[in-house]
Design an enzyme around this catalytic site. Sequence first.
Site, PDB file in Angstrom:
ATOM      1  N   ASN A   1     -25.066  19.506  58.707  1.00  0.00           N
ATOM      2  CA  ASN A   1     -25.785  17.860  58.428  1.00  0.00           C
ATOM      3  C   ASN A   1     -24.872  17.000  57.564  1.00  0.00           C
ATOM      4  OD1 ASN A   1     -27.391  15.880  58.195  1.00  0.00           O
ATOM      5  ND2 ASN A   1     -29.027  16.710  56.854  1.00  0.00           N
ATOM      6  N   TRP A   2     -23.905  16.289  58.397  1.00  0.00           N
ATOM      7  CA  TRP A   2     -23.100  15.435  57.599  1.00  0.00           C
ATOM      8  C   TRP A   2     -23.837  14.206  56.834  1.00  0.00           C
ATOM      9  CZ3 TRP A   2     -18.455  14.815  61.714  1.00  0.00           C
ATOM     10  CH2 TRP A   2     -18.114  16.127  61.905  1.00  0.00           C
ATOM     11  N   LYS A   3     -25.166  13.999  57.187  1.00  0.00           N
ATOM     12  CA  LYS A   3     -25.618  12.910  56.457  1.00  0.00           C
ATOM     13  C   LYS A   3     -24.803  11.598  56.646  1.00  0.00           C
ATOM     14  CE  LYS A   3     -27.922  16.439  53.289  1.00  0.00           C
ATOM     15  NZ  LYS A   3     -28.460  16.366  52.154  1.00  0.00           N
TER      16      LYS A   3
ATOM     17  N   HIS B   1     -35.995  15.777  58.393  1.00  0.00           N
ATOM     18  CA  HIS B   1     -35.651  16.235  57.225  1.00  0.00           C
ATOM     19  C   HIS B   1     -36.101  15.621  55.958  1.00  0.00           C
ATOM     20  CE1 HIS B   1     -32.431  16.583  54.052  1.00  0.00           C
ATOM     21  NE2 HIS B   1     -31.665  17.451  54.788  1.00  0.00           N
TER      22      HIS B   1
ATOM     23  N   GLU C   1     -35.338  14.156  53.460  1.00  0.00           N
ATOM     24  CA  GLU C   1     -34.775  12.684  53.170  1.00  0.00           C
ATOM     25  C   GLU C   1     -35.612  11.709  53.985  1.00  0.00           C
ATOM     26  OE1 GLU C   1     -30.546  13.618  53.181  1.00  0.00           O
ATOM     27  OE2 GLU C   1     -30.638  14.784  51.595  1.00  0.00           O
TER      28      GLU C   1
ATOM     29  N   GLU D   1     -36.256  24.371  54.367  1.00  0.00           N
ATOM     30  CA  GLU D   1     -35.202  23.714  53.376  1.00  0.00           C
ATOM     31  C   GLU D   1     -36.127  23.294  52.061  1.00  0.00           C
ATOM     32  OE1 GLU D   1     -31.527  22.180  55.280  1.00  0.00           O
ATOM     33  OE2 GLU D   1     -33.023  20.168  55.202  1.00  0.00           O
TER      34      GLU D   1
ATOM     35  N   GLY E   1     -28.957  19.978  47.769  1.00  0.00           N
ATOM     36  CA  GLY E   1     -27.945  19.037  46.849  1.00  0.00           C
ATOM     37  C   GLY E   1     -27.940  19.605  45.621  1.00  0.00           C
TER      38      GLY E   1
ATOM     39  N   SER F   1     -28.235  24.074  49.280  1.00  0.00           N
ATOM     40  CA  SER F   1     -27.150  24.780  48.775  1.00  0.00           C
ATOM     41  C   SER F   1     -26.668  25.979  49.282  1.00  0.00           C
ATOM     42  CB  SER F   1     -27.355  24.701  47.257  1.00  0.00           C
ATOM     43  OG  SER F   1     -27.941  23.441  46.814  1.00  0.00           O
TER      44      SER F   1
ATOM     45  N   GLY G   1     -23.852  19.724  52.198  1.00  0.00           N
ATOM     46  CA  GLY G   1     -22.872  19.364  51.231  1.00  0.00           C
ATOM     47  C   GLY G   1     -21.395  20.089  51.611  1.00  0.00           C
TER      48      GLY G   1
END
Length: 254
Positions: free
Chosen positions: A12-14, A98, A100, A170, A176, A216, A238
Amino acid sequence: MDKERKLLIAGNWKMNKTVAEAIDLVDGLVRELANVKEVDIVVCPPFTALHAVSKKVLDTQVRLGAQTMNENGYGAFTGEVNAGMLKEFSVRYVILGHSERRQYYAETNALIAKKALAAHAAALKPIVCVGETLAEREAGKAEAVIGTQVKGSLAGLSAAQMEETVIAYEPVWAIGTGKTATSAQAQEIHLFIRETLVQMFGESVAKKVRILYGGSVKPGNAREIMSQPDVDGALVGGAALEVRSFSDIVKNSI
Ligand code: PEP
């Protein structure tokens, strides 16, 4: 690694990577992972890089995913992108719900369920994310929260659609932050999710669904986490932004 279900590892490159950077990253991954057949590999760039990345993954073992989508068809939804638009770029997967998106864009379980149905209607495979916050875990509510998310976010899916759906567990406190759930904590929740799927869709469907772990994940902890019986891959944030770390995660899982 001998697993009941084929591992799936998604990056997931966000909101990262210009088009040029995205091309560099995907070129490196295609090169590094050319011989990997044991794992389904998915990259999820931002919308702006989907077209360029789609051309780079053509005829490779890397599949394309998006990070979210709108649940509606074409029309007056300013700023949004729907499943049909993603299909134009040969997108196969879409991350939904997600943490976020839940936190910053107020996505609810009911909305995520609508998106999942819309994704399936376009033959996209949803990667539906669930996970508890630290406060919820500390209050002993992790399973209650995750059970509600699983039931709510997958409501209305048919058995056939569920088999083509991926779940990502998650824990919000591990995203993160450098904190990873222990492999035992991950396995406990993954088993709980699978048992919830048994209640909802029956044993034979539940056995086929891949449940990824996210939070992570790094080259150094990937193997240990994915060796758990109910952990069927990883959703990586990340560490998906560099060729070396993402390809090492994939290689270390084999
Ligand atoms: C994520 O946001 O999906 C994620 C797992 O991020 P990270 O790997 O950076 O914790």
